[in-house]
Design a protein around this motif. Structure first.
Motif, PDB file in Angstrom:
ATOM      1  N   VAL A 101      17.994  60.066  24.541  1.00  0.00           N
ATOM      2  CA  VAL A 101      17.767  59.085  23.224  1.00  0.00           C
ATOM      3  C   VAL A 101      18.978  59.356  22.363  1.00  0.00           C
ATOM      4  O   VAL A 101      19.460  58.552  21.840  1.00  0.00           O
ATOM      5  N   TYR A 102      19.118  60.612  22.191  1.00  0.00           N
ATOM      6  CA  TYR A 102      20.300  60.962  21.346  1.00  0.00           C
ATOM      7  C   TYR A 102      21.597  60.256  21.702  1.00  0.00           C
ATOM      8  O   TYR A 102      21.903  60.204  22.953  1.00  0.00           O
ATOM      9  N   ILE A 103      22.377  59.496  20.907  1.00  0.00           N
ATOM     10  CA  ILE A 103      23.407  58.687  20.978  1.00  0.00           C
ATOM     11  C   ILE A 103      24.516  59.346  22.142  1.00  0.00           C
ATOM     12  O   ILE A 103      24.874  58.535  22.836  1.00  0.00           O
ATOM     13  N   ARG A 104      24.538  60.517  21.991  1.00  0.00           N
ATOM     14  CA  ARG A 104      25.859  61.254  22.532  1.00  0.00           C
ATOM     15  C   ARG A 104      25.350  61.121  24.164  1.00  0.00           C
ATOM     16  O   ARG A 104      26.095  61.501  25.162  1.00  0.00           O
ATOM     17  N   THR A 105      23.911  61.375  24.447  1.00  0.00           N
ATOM     18  CA  THR A 105      23.743  61.477  25.935  1.00  0.00           C
ATOM     19  C   THR A 105      23.422  60.286  26.778  1.00  0.00           C
ATOM     20  O   THR A 105      23.018  60.300  27.769  1.00  0.00           O
ATOM     21  N   ILE A 106      23.751  59.101  25.993  1.00  0.00           N
ATOM     22  CA  ILE A 106      23.747  57.693  26.637  1.00  0.00           C
ATOM     23  C   ILE A 106      24.654  57.393  27.495  1.00  0.00           C
ATOM     24  O   ILE A 106      25.833  57.433  26.865  1.00  0.00           O
ATOM     25  N   ASP A 107      24.744  57.416  28.776  1.00  0.00           N
ATOM     26  CA  ASP A 107      25.851  56.906  29.605  1.00  0.00           C
ATOM     27  C   ASP A 107      25.914  55.346  29.804  1.00  0.00           C
ATOM     28  O   ASP A 107      25.028  54.919  30.224  1.00  0.00           O
ATOM     29  N   LYS A 108      27.131  54.916  29.315  1.00  0.00           N
ATOM     30  CA  LYS A 108      27.397  53.503  29.382  1.00  0.00           C
ATOM     31  C   LYS A 108      27.776  52.950  30.704  1.00  0.00           C
ATOM     32  O   LYS A 108      28.044  51.703  30.769  1.00  0.00           O
TER      33      LYS A 108
END
Ligand code: FMN
Length: 238
Positions: free
Chosen positions: A100-107
């Motif tokens: 959920v935290y922006i840093r943990t989202i793999d694009k």
């Protein structure tokens, strides 16, 4: 004079404390970013500019033309710091939310992942500095909460849509005047605490986000990389 002509007279006659940036509508729409590190915390924001942004926001749609949108503008330093402390606490809980935290989202793409990490750095910065902005803006809807909508999508959507378009208009109007904003929602984990700081009647007035408002350091913002429109359009069927 009718209310309508009063508004038109005001909008034409008002002499804004700042000149509007030379942005055409498409440039305004594509360069209104979440501004965090480039907020100028030292430059005061004139009340008149805030009134202009709210007046323009009032032109947004509302269910049954009810105009239940409200804007809480927080300038008082002690209140800003108290809200900033709530924001910091909520932000640290959000940082622990994997996926959920922006840093943990793999694009799934190196360039996009780099952009995501830059956004995460910027979000972390605001986590520590929300209370330092000269103005905090909390858009609210008055008259009921989404929780009271009893799972009825129409009612819940209406509560939200009575204020969300108005807030986006506010942000666009701010950008046009050289100011930056950032849509944030993590403080809603502790919405009651912020209601208590500001004397908001929690049961009938719902906060929908929290944004810093400040002049930006420089006014050159770029369009972000976004998916091609064709990848999210569903022509005639899902
Ligand atoms: C529903 C919603 C919630 C958001 N919550 C936060 C937040 O709590 N903190 C934050 O720093 N940014 C928050 N953002 C901003 C997003 O991170 C930002 O819009 C996104 O990274 C894209 O960046 P851009 O708006 O500059 O293109 C939120 C945005 C939306 C629409």
């Amino acid at each position: 004079m009718s209310r309508r002509s009063v508004f038109h007279t005001w909008i034409l006659a008002s002499v804004s404390p700042v000149a509007l940036l030379p942005l055409n509508p498409d440039e305004l729409l594509s360069t209104t970013r979440a501004v965090r590190k480039r907020l100028d915390f030292d430059k005061p924001v004139p009340d008149e500019l805030i009134r202009e942004c709210v007046s323009l926001a009032m032109q947004s749609p509302s269910g049954s033309n009810s105009m239940t949108m409200q804007f809480i503008i927080v300038k008082d330093e002690a209140k800003r710091k108290a809200i900033g402390a709530v924001y910091r606490e909520c932000f640290s809980q959000y940082q622990a939310m994997d996926g959920v935290y922006i840093r943990t989202i793999d694009k799934g793409d190196a360039v996009l992942n780099q952009q995501q990490q830059r956004s995460a750095d910027s979000a972390d910065y605001l986590g520590d500095h929300m209370g330092d902005a000269p103005v905090l803006v909390i858009p609210c809807n008055v008259g009921g909460r989404t929780e009271a909508a009893g799972g009825l999508g129409m009612m819940a959507s209406s509560v939200m849509a009575n204020i969300l378009p108005a807030m986006w208009s506010f942000m666009l109007a701010a950008r046009a005047r050289g100011m930056g904003t950032a849509w944030t929602t993590v403080h809603l984990m502790m919405e009651q605490q912020v209601a208590d700081i500001l004397g908001i009647p929690f049961d009938t007035v719902q906060q929908v986000c929290l944004s810093p408002l400040a002049f930006t350091k420089g006014t050159d913002f770029k369009a972000a990389i976004r998916p091609d429109a064709e990848t999210i359009i569903h022509w005639d069927k899902w």
